[in-house]
Design an enzyme around this catalytic site. Structure first.
Site, short mmCIF file in Angstrom:
data_model
loop_
_atom_site.label_atom_id
_atom_site.label_comp_id
_atom_site.label_asym_id
_atom_site.label_seq_id
_atom_site.Cartn_x
_atom_site.Cartn_y
_atom_site.Cartn_z
N LYS A 106 0.84 -1.19 0.00
CA LYS A 106 0.00 0.00 0.00
C LYS A 106 0.88 1.25 0.00
O LYS A 106 1.54 1.55 0.98
CB LYS A 106 -0.89 0.04 1.23
CG LYS A 106 -2.05 1.01 1.04
CD LYS A 106 -2.58 1.59 2.33
CE LYS A 106 -1.90 2.88 2.70
NZ LYS A 106 -2.09 4.01 1.79
N GLU A 117 9.69 1.03 10.76
CA GLU A 117 10.68 2.10 10.57
C GLU A 117 9.92 3.39 10.82
O GLU A 117 9.08 3.79 10.01
CB GLU A 117 11.22 2.10 9.13
CG GLU A 117 11.95 0.83 8.72
CD GLU A 117 13.25 0.60 9.45
OE1 GLU A 117 13.68 1.48 10.22
OE2 GLU A 117 13.84 -0.47 9.25
N CYS A 177 13.23 10.57 7.51
CA CYS A 177 13.30 10.09 8.89
C CYS A 177 14.72 10.14 9.43
O CYS A 177 14.92 10.16 10.63
CB CYS A 177 12.72 8.68 8.99
SG CYS A 177 13.28 7.59 7.70
N GLU A 207 9.73 15.43 16.01
CA GLU A 207 10.09 15.33 14.60
C GLU A 207 9.28 16.37 13.82
O GLU A 207 8.05 16.36 13.87
CB GLU A 207 9.77 13.93 14.09
CG GLU A 207 10.19 13.72 12.65
CD GLU A 207 9.98 12.30 12.16
OE1 GLU A 207 8.87 11.76 12.31
OE2 GLU A 207 10.95 11.74 11.60
#
Ligand code: NAP
Ligand code: MG
Length: 453
Positions: A153, A228, A262, A355
């Site tokens: 996906k 992850e 990331c 983040e």
């Protein structure tokens, strides 16, 4: 139902894709399950050849894939070319695996004991929008090499390259039911991978919040899982380092892909005695950073992925934020945001902890090696990071002390397909890529064969 795909470069609709509901997803999973027996039974050399052919097909379409990603994700053309090449390389690398997927023979009494590495069956791969091509391939290539069928996906914002890559793999001879790309919302398609009993493993890349929900969902069926997730990686610069090189490379380490990475080194830890000199060197490097139409050959940064992402990033830089300096960015249309350096920032400040996933760098001064390590580790994340020093002993000490899965010394390299990639702490679970990647896509089976007369 269908879903419009919008280019972040000029805010125009560039495609419309199918928004699959649960029934279609269930259908696809059933087809994958039916295809699995034949796929797992293919001779290792034949499966290797199919993956090698897929690598060649991707190679031949590299330019087309790159331009598609420039339009769909706003990636710079140079990055997008690298990313398409990365898919080719990852396929080629894992084409070497089926013939080397060894078990063991273990000495025991009364017979022989051997282990087999059995495929899991159907594997669900959930991909985010920040690196649509590479992250898809880090999942599907080793999964297929280990003999699994894949349902993948892509993110709703960026489905186009994954759809094209699947078509290229099919043209190369990988059966359609063995590798399917299913489009639609994460809460429908992605979540169905989690709840469907036939899907034996989830490989998820994305936000820590969604990752935690998926982990909880997988617990119900003891479903295998690789995560992850986010990061808040530190770029630690000691006063003894080559400050010119450290300053020249710092912008790319955080502003590449508009900071939507990331592994972005979004915290720059600088030894206080070198702070003034380093900031003098950093300012021209930031103002020279070329933020422009990503299809330009010399663009270094494009727009953010969406209006929503731009609002999120803006929320981290209020009126009274300690902006030391900024680069330039084009005017709308397009979800542009200029490279922004905040300094000095305290380790406890929100911009130093959360983040941002945008081109915002927090510069944090530190006193000595112990202080640097303490600040670097003072985060729930642990994905990546860099250490700049000319003292070899210090480079090794700090590399061992930083709680992070992927570090680089005097460079910013992070994801190399030959080496393991993954996070400590809330940055993830398990490792992708590298020589052991197939372990994440197979089960060890032990068989004892009696030699009793
Ligand atoms: P996200 O919501 O975690 O999305 C990642 C993937 O998971 C997408 O394919 C998404 O599908 C899917 N998904 C969403 N909800 C799901 C659910 N309940 N079950 C199964 N799959 C689901 O990330 P995002 O909303 O795109 O980004 C938000 C923030 O996450 C970013 O600002 C950034 O901080 C972080 N992020 C990190 C990474 C990374 O590489 N570590 C990557 C992307 C984002 P749809 O998009 O189709 O809904
Ligand atoms: Mg989301």
């Amino acid at each position: 139902m269908s879903h419009d795909v919008v280019s972040p470069v000029d805010e125009t609709v560039i495609a419309s894709v199918d928004e699959m509901g649960e029934a279609k997803v269930d259908d696809a999973i059933a087809r994958a399950a039916r295809a699995h027996g034949a796929w797992a039974a293919i001779a290792p050399g034949d499966r290797a050849r199919l993956l090698a052919r897929a690598a060649e097909a991707v190679d031949a379409a590299r330019e087309e894939l790159a331009h598609l990603e420039v339009r769909n994700a706003g990636h710079t053309i140079s990055n997008a070319r690298f990313e398409a090449g990365n898919v080719r390389d990852v396929l080629a690398y894992f084409a070497g695996s089926p013939e080397r997927h060894f078990g063991r023979q273990i000495p025991v009494a009364g017979g022989i004991d051997v282990t087999f590495r059995e495929p899991l069956g159907v594997v669900g791969i959930i991909v985010p929008w920040n690196f649509p091509m590479p992250i898809a391939s880090w999942g599907f290539a080793p999964a297929l090499a280990a003999g699994n069928c894949v349902v993948l996906k892509p993110a709703e914002l960026t489905p186009l390259t994954a759809m094209r890559i699947a078509a290229l793999c099919h043209e190369a001879g990988i059966p359609e039911d063995v590798f399917q790309v299913l489009t639609g919302p994460g809460s429908t398609v992605g979540w169905r991978f989690v709840t469907h009993e036939t899907v034996r493993k989830i490989c998820f890349t994305g936000s820590t919040a969604v990752g935690k929900r998926i982990m909880a969902g997988c617990a119900d069926q003891v479903k295998r899982l690789t995560l992850e997730l986010g990061g808040k990686s530190a770029n630690i610069v000691f006063a003894d380092a080559d400050l010119e090189r450290a300053a020249a490379t710092a912008p790319t380490s955080v502003f590449d892909n508009a900071g939507q990475d990331c592994c972005a080194r979004s915290r720059l830890l600088i030894e206080r005695s070198a702070y003034d000199r380093f900031m003098e060197l950093l300012e021209p490097a930031v103002s020279a950073f070329r933020v422009k139409d990503p299809s330009s050959e010399d663009a270094q940064m494009g727009p953010l992925i969406s209006a929503e992402q731009r609002r999120t990033v803006e929320g981290f830089v209020p009126e009274d934020a300690p902006v030391a300096f900024r680069g330039r960015a084009p005017d709308p249309p397009g979800y542009w945001y200029p490279p922004t350096v905040l300094a000095p920032v305290q380790p406890g400040d929100r911009v130093a902890r959360e983040e941002i996933f945008g081109p915002v760098l927090a510069v944090i001064p530190f006193e000595d090696e112990a202080d640097a390590i303490r600040i670097a580790n003072d985060t729930p994340y642990g994905l990546s990071g860099s250490i700049w020093t000319n003292d070899l002993g210090r480079a090794i000490r700090v590399s061992r002390a930083v709680e992070s899965g992927t570090l680089s010394v005097n460079s910013h390299s992070s994801v190399r397909y030959w080496t393991p990639f993954g996070g400590f702490k809330q940055s993830g679970l398990g490792r992708e890529l590298g020589p052991d990647a197939l372990e994440g896509f197979s089960e060890v089976k032990n068989v004892f064969i009696s030699t009793a007369p």
